[in-house]
Design a protein around this motif. Structure first.
Motif, PDB file in Angstrom:
ATOM      1  N   ILE A 574       7.744  -1.419  -3.221  1.00 63.93           N
ATOM      2  CA  ILE A 574       9.196  -0.391  -4.249  1.00 63.93           C
ATOM      3  C   ILE A 574       9.141  -1.238  -5.855  1.00 63.93           C
ATOM      4  N   GLN A 575       8.679  -2.351  -6.139  1.00 65.96           N
ATOM      5  CA  GLN A 575       8.864  -3.196  -7.032  1.00 65.96           C
ATOM      6  C   GLN A 575       7.734  -3.067  -8.174  1.00 65.96           C
ATOM      7  N   ARG A 576       6.871  -2.210  -6.946  1.00 58.80           N
ATOM      8  CA  ARG A 576       5.168  -2.228  -8.036  1.00 58.80           C
ATOM      9  C   ARG A 576       4.927  -1.225  -8.103  1.00 58.80           C
ATOM     10  N   PRO A 577       5.610  -0.172  -7.750  1.00 57.17           N
ATOM     11  CA  PRO A 577       5.598   1.562  -8.264  1.00 57.17           C
ATOM     12  C   PRO A 577       4.093   2.211  -8.848  1.00 57.17           C
ATOM     13  N   GLY A 578       3.509   1.207  -9.016  1.00 50.92           N
ATOM     14  CA  GLY A 578       2.351   2.087  -9.350  1.00 50.92           C
ATOM     15  C   GLY A 578       1.055   1.435  -8.325  1.00 50.92           C
ATOM     16  N   LEU A 579       1.492   1.910  -6.513  1.00 54.55           N
ATOM     17  CA  LEU A 579       0.930   1.096  -5.323  1.00 54.55           C
ATOM     18  C   LEU A 579       0.511   3.308  -4.761  1.00 54.55           C
ATOM     19  N   ASP A 580      -0.678   3.040  -4.478  1.00 49.26           N
ATOM     20  CA  ASP A 580      -0.804   4.209  -4.228  1.00 49.26           C
ATOM     21  C   ASP A 580      -0.545   4.642  -2.206  1.00 49.26           C
ATOM     22  N   PRO A 581       0.661   5.635  -1.914  1.00 46.82           N
ATOM     23  CA  PRO A 581       1.268   5.144  -0.961  1.00 46.82           C
ATOM     24  C   PRO A 581       0.221   5.682   0.392  1.00 46.82           C
ATOM     25  N   LYS A 582      -0.946   6.308  -0.247  1.00 43.71           N
ATOM     26  CA  LYS A 582      -1.969   6.277   1.064  1.00 43.71           C
ATOM     27  C   LYS A 582      -2.504   5.290   1.166  1.00 43.71           C
ATOM     28  N   ASN A 583      -3.129   4.973   1.139  1.00 44.89           N
ATOM     29  CA  ASN A 583      -3.454   3.590   0.422  1.00 44.89           C
ATOM     30  C   ASN A 583      -2.723   2.059   1.537  1.00 44.89           C
ATOM     31  N   LEU A 584      -1.403   2.501   1.535  1.00 49.87           N
ATOM     32  CA  LEU A 584      -0.465   1.958   2.532  1.00 49.87           C
ATOM     33  C   LEU A 584       0.034   2.727   3.673  1.00 49.87           C
ATOM     34  N   LEU A 585      -0.530   3.880   4.139  1.00 49.07           N
ATOM     35  CA  LEU A 585      -0.369   4.345   5.334  1.00 49.07           C
ATOM     36  C   LEU A 585      -0.937   3.701   6.900  1.00 49.07           C
ATOM     37  N   PRO A 586      -1.923   3.058   6.545  1.00 48.41           N
ATOM     38  CA  PRO A 586      -2.220   1.558   7.819  1.00 48.41           C
ATOM     39  C   PRO A 586      -0.989   0.440   8.250  1.00 48.41           C
ATOM     40  N   ALA A 587      -0.678  -0.203   7.072  1.00 44.97           N
ATOM     41  CA  ALA A 587       0.255  -0.623   7.528  1.00 44.97           C
ATOM     42  C   ALA A 587       1.494  -0.262   7.895  1.00 44.97           C
ATOM     43  N   LEU A 588       1.979   1.299   7.256  1.00 46.84           N
ATOM     44  CA  LEU A 588       3.390   1.893   8.402  1.00 46.84           C
ATOM     45  C   LEU A 588       2.463   2.216   8.971  1.00 46.84           C
ATOM     46  N   LEU A 589       1.460   2.897   9.619  1.00 47.80           N
ATOM     47  CA  LEU A 589       1.237   3.253  10.883  1.00 47.80           C
ATOM     48  C   LEU A 589       1.078   1.633  12.007  1.00 47.80           C
ATOM     49  N   LYS A 590       1.134   0.404  11.354  1.00 46.29           N
ATOM     50  CA  LYS A 590       1.108  -0.410  11.933  1.00 46.29           C
ATOM     51  C   LYS A 590       2.146  -0.928  12.474  1.00 46.29           C
TER      52      LYS A 590
END
Length: 845
Positions: A574-590
């Motif tokens: 959240i403190q780094r708003p420039g991140l692309d959420p699509k690339n974080l989906l694998p971590a969220l699935l885990k």
């Protein structure tokens, strides 16, 4: 450095005077008439010929005075007439108030704010009669207006000695303090005091009125009458000059000095005054004719040659003889102070003294004087710079100032690393040795092998701490010694250092902290992250992740860290708003699988995705679909509150796949959400059917009313609900109540749904009301039909009357437009008795 170049232009007459300023040259010729050539040196083909209309044919031009910006020219003649020429004029104008003055020198004013270019400002004029005048000229094209806005005599020199040269200097930018420096044939005067830029405020009269001419001068015997010459630097805006130093041709030699700070309050503005003896030519050429000064040299003019002498060493650096034609002789020099170009002229030609790379040997002079800092400012190559630095290091070493010497030895490229280190070791100067090593590591920009050699030297030296007490004392901050090395810039690290070799070196010495420090300095964060993750130091790994700038590392390591510290990791996302959420989906699935096992009270994945959608405005379908799936998985426990909130928040524009959402909700048996999606898709009939199937009459009624523009569909949906109530609930009264809720239903619409043997008493009143309404409607239709019959009869009578209507036209009747006989062409007659030809009326329309 110096060269003499003859200007390739043949002047049609004898040269009398030359003036140069701001890349313009003015040449005065003596012929049958007095002519000026105004030459733009930047465009040599641009030459203007201007005739000077002298009043007496025997008169001739003697001197030219051109201001530093080459806007104003004053021409002085032998008989004391003076003319003014503004750049762009085709003809000079005589200055009547200057009549009889033999001008020897002029001190021009720097332009002041809001002063037009056509105004000279307040100038000082020195005459051969020993008088000093102040004047202000304003160029004007008005024939009846004079250029002399102001002119008055303000001082007379003792013994009426001619004022050969005059300069004015402003001593402060904030007060009205000025200095005037002038010379007579054998004296150099200084006048310092309060003066003003305008004549209305008092001008320069006050400086001279309080002057003591008996003491404020330097007297020296001179060879001939020559003015002082100055070297100046342009103002920041290039619209004026600041005088820095001067020269004066005297019998003992060249008298030179600097003008002191512009803020001086002393009685003299001249500093470092000294006499430089003449460097005699190889053959006797007589005494010098004139001298001028550049940044680092004196240029001396003789009758047959020109010399350039260093003002620093008094060495002769250039001498060239003139190849003069018969009857040709040297006259004078001219200097463009703004552009720093130097010229001289004979009676037949003009020469340029070309100066290139004048300061190339200045560093050697200052180096010989051990003025190292100044010498460095004049070096131009790495070799010159290295010689100065090495000499400075050797000087401090000889003075036993070893630490300072170490600092400069570290910058030197002349001496080898080992040689310098051994010199300090031989003297047991370990403090200086440490200083040398640190600075060497900071400054190195050479080959990898040299850098690695220094690095191994430092590392091995610090390893001996336990074995050598003396070295331990000298290198007690060994870790800092190595870390200073890593403070070198990132680019230098990448291009100079063998990174893998450094890591192997530190690893073999057990220098884990130094290895991590090096990795951090060069941006090898993966190495640092892998180290802390292997140690299960999750928060330290997260701290490294947050400090670096590569988003790719977040995508790579989030899947690992989310297992251990999901809340802190999500906070860092959240403190780094420039991140692309699509690339974080694998971590969220885990995390989703881990969250199901742990049973976390609040799903951190939902928190992050809501932040991405609501705060960052993300519209990516994959993000919305995944958040939808998370809401669906938790909808049973929440009674669909969260899911319905998400669906209704995107009621106007959906960024999720609606078909996918419907399939998911139907699969999980989420009735309310499924009905909402059916309605969103416009499938109101399916929405009502699903609501009735689940006995939710209120939800069925809400969806039945949604197709506002389709009354047929609304009526159909309401009939479905009514039939469901009659067939399923056997509730006749509730079915009758629907007649009040929907304006499209009537009693006859729902009668077919009632059983054959239903008791009429329950809806007798409603049935009678419906019959009465039908009866009233029939009566209203009868009245409308009677009215229509009467109207039709009246229309028939009107038509019959119109058939028999006529208008009498006289044979002399004229068209109301063209006034010609009406009966000659087709015409139109109106009930108001106006008549027109058909074509006239058509044209008017």
């Amino acid at each position: 450095m110096f060269a003499l170049d003859r200007v390739q232009f043949s002047f049609p007459g004898t040269l009398v005077a030359v003036a140069v300023a701001n890349n313009f040259m003015v040449v005065a010729l003596a012929a049958q008439q007095q002519w000026l050539f105004w030459i733009d040196l930047g465009q040599t083909q641009s030459i203007e010929e201007i005739e000077v209309p002298v009043r007496v044919k025997t008169d001739a031009i003697r001197k030219l005075f051109l201001d530093p910006l080459a806007r104003h020219l004053i021409i002085s003649t032998e008989l004391g007439d003076n003319y003014y020429l503004y750049r762009g004029w085709k003809k000079p104008k005589i200055l009547s108030k200057f009549k009889g003055i033999l001008i020897e020198s002029i001190a021009w004013a720097n332009p002041i704010r809001n002063q037009p270019d056509s105004n000279t400002g307040l100038i000082l004029i020195g005459s051969r009669q020993g008088h000093i005048y102040e004047a202000e000229l304003q160029a004007t094209d008005d024939y009846f207006r004079k250029e002399e806005r102001h002119f008055q005599q303000i001082f007379t020199m003792p013994e009426d000695l001619p004022v050969l040269g005059i300069r004015r200097l402003k001593l402060s930018n904030y007060t009205n303090r000025f200095a005037v420096v002038l010379n007579t044939p054998n004296r150099l005067y200084q006048f310092i005091g309060t003066a003003f830029e305008s004549a209305e405020a008092g001008g320069f009269a006050n400086i001279f009125s309080l002057a003591d001419t008996s003491s404020n001068f330097q007297e020296l015997p001179t060879i001939r009458d020559d003015s002082i010459h100055v070297w100046s630097v342009p103002l920041e805006d290039g619209q004026g000059l600041i005088h820095k130093k001067f020269v004066w041709l005297t019998e003992p030699g060249i008298y030179s000095g600097h003008f002191q700070s512009l803020h001086t309050q002393s009685d003299s503005i001249i500093a470092n005054a000294e006499i430089h003896p003449f460097v005699l030519p190889s053959m006797d050429a007589g005494s010098p004719l004139s001298v001028t000064v550049t940044a680092f040299h004196y240029i001396i003019l003789y009758s047959d040659r020109v010399q350039a002498v260093s003002s620093l060493t008094n060495d002769l650096v250039f001498e060239e003889r003139f190849e003069l034609d018969e009857n040709e002789f040297i006259l004078a020099m001219a200097v463009d102070e703004l552009k720093e170009t130097y010229w001289l002229h004979t009676n037949l030609a003009v020469y340029e003294i070309i100066i290139t790379d004048e300061d190339r040997d200045v560093w050697r002079f200052y180096l010989s004087r051990k003025n190292f800092d100044t010498a460095l400012t004049f070096t131009k190559t790495e070799s010159e710079r290295d010689r100065v630095i090495t000499a400075q290091a050797e000087y401090y070493f000889s003075e036993k100032r070893y630490r300072l010497a170490a600092t400069y030895f570290a910058q030197s490229q002349c001496l080898s690393f080992e040689e310098i280190a051994l010199r300090f070791i031989s003297l047991n100067e370990n403090g200086a040795l440490k200083q040398f090593l640190l600075k060497k590591l900071e400054n190195l920009n050479s080959e990898v092998s040299e850098v690695m050699r220094v690095l191994r030297f430092v590392t091995n030296l610090t390893e001996t701490n336990a074995k050598n007490d003396f070295i331990h004392v000298q290198f007690v901050s060994a870790n800092k010694v190595i870390r200073v090395y890593f403070a070198i810039t990132y680019v230098a690290m990448q291009t100079v250092i063998d990174i893998e070799g450094a890591f192997i070196l530190f690893s073999s010495h057990g220098r884990t902290q130094e290895m991590l420090f090096l990795a951090g300095e060069i941006g090898d964060y993966e190495r640092v992250l892998n180290h802390w993750i292997s140690k299960k130091e999750w928060m330290k790994a997260l701290d490294i992740l947050k400090r670096q700038n590569l988003d790719a590392l977040f995508y790579k390591y989030s899947a690992i860290l989310i297992e251990a510290i999901p809340v802190d990791l999500i906070n860092s996302w959240i403190q780094r708003p420039g991140l692309d959420p699509k690339n974080l989906l694998p971590a969220l699935l885990k995390y989703e699988t881990i969250q199901l096992k742990k049973g976390d009270e609040y799903n951190q994945a939902v928190r992050y995705l809501n932040y991405v959608i609501e705060r960052l405005g993300n519209t990516d379908a994959s993000i919305h679909n995944y958040l939808l799936s998370l809401y669906v998985s938790s909808a049973i426990a929440e009674e669909e509150r969260g899911l319905l909130g998400f669906l209704t928040s995107q009621d106007e524009e959906s960024h999720y796949d609606v078909q996918y959402a419907l399939r998911l909700c139907m699969k999980e048996g989420l009735v309310k959400s499924s009905i909402f999606i059916y309605s969103k898709l416009g499938l109101f009939e399916q929405a009502v059917d699903l609501a009735l199937k689940n006995q939710d009459l209120q939800l069925a009624q809400i969806n039945a009313d949604k197709p506002i523009d389709d009354e047929i569909l609304r009526k159909k949906l309401w009939l479905k609900i009514a039939r469901h109530v009659v067939d399923e609930k056997k509730d006749i009264k509730q079915a009758i109540d629907f007649l009040k809720q929907c304006d499209l239903l009537r009693i006859e619409d729902i009668l077919p749904f009632f059983p054959d043997f239903v008791i009429i008493d329950e809806f007798k009143a409603d049935l009678c009301a419906a019959l009465e309404e039908y009866n009233d409607h029939i009566e209203q239709l009868k009245e409308d039909m009677d009215e229509a019959t009467v109207s039709a009869e009246n229309i028939r009578k009107d038509i019959q009357n119109l058939k028999n209507r006529n208008i009498v036209i006289h044979m002399t009747e004229q068209c109301s437009l063209c006034q010609l006989s009406l009966l000659t062409r087709q015409f139109l007659v109106f009930p108001c008795k106006h008549v027109f030809h058909s074509d006239c009326l058509t044209n008017m329309v």
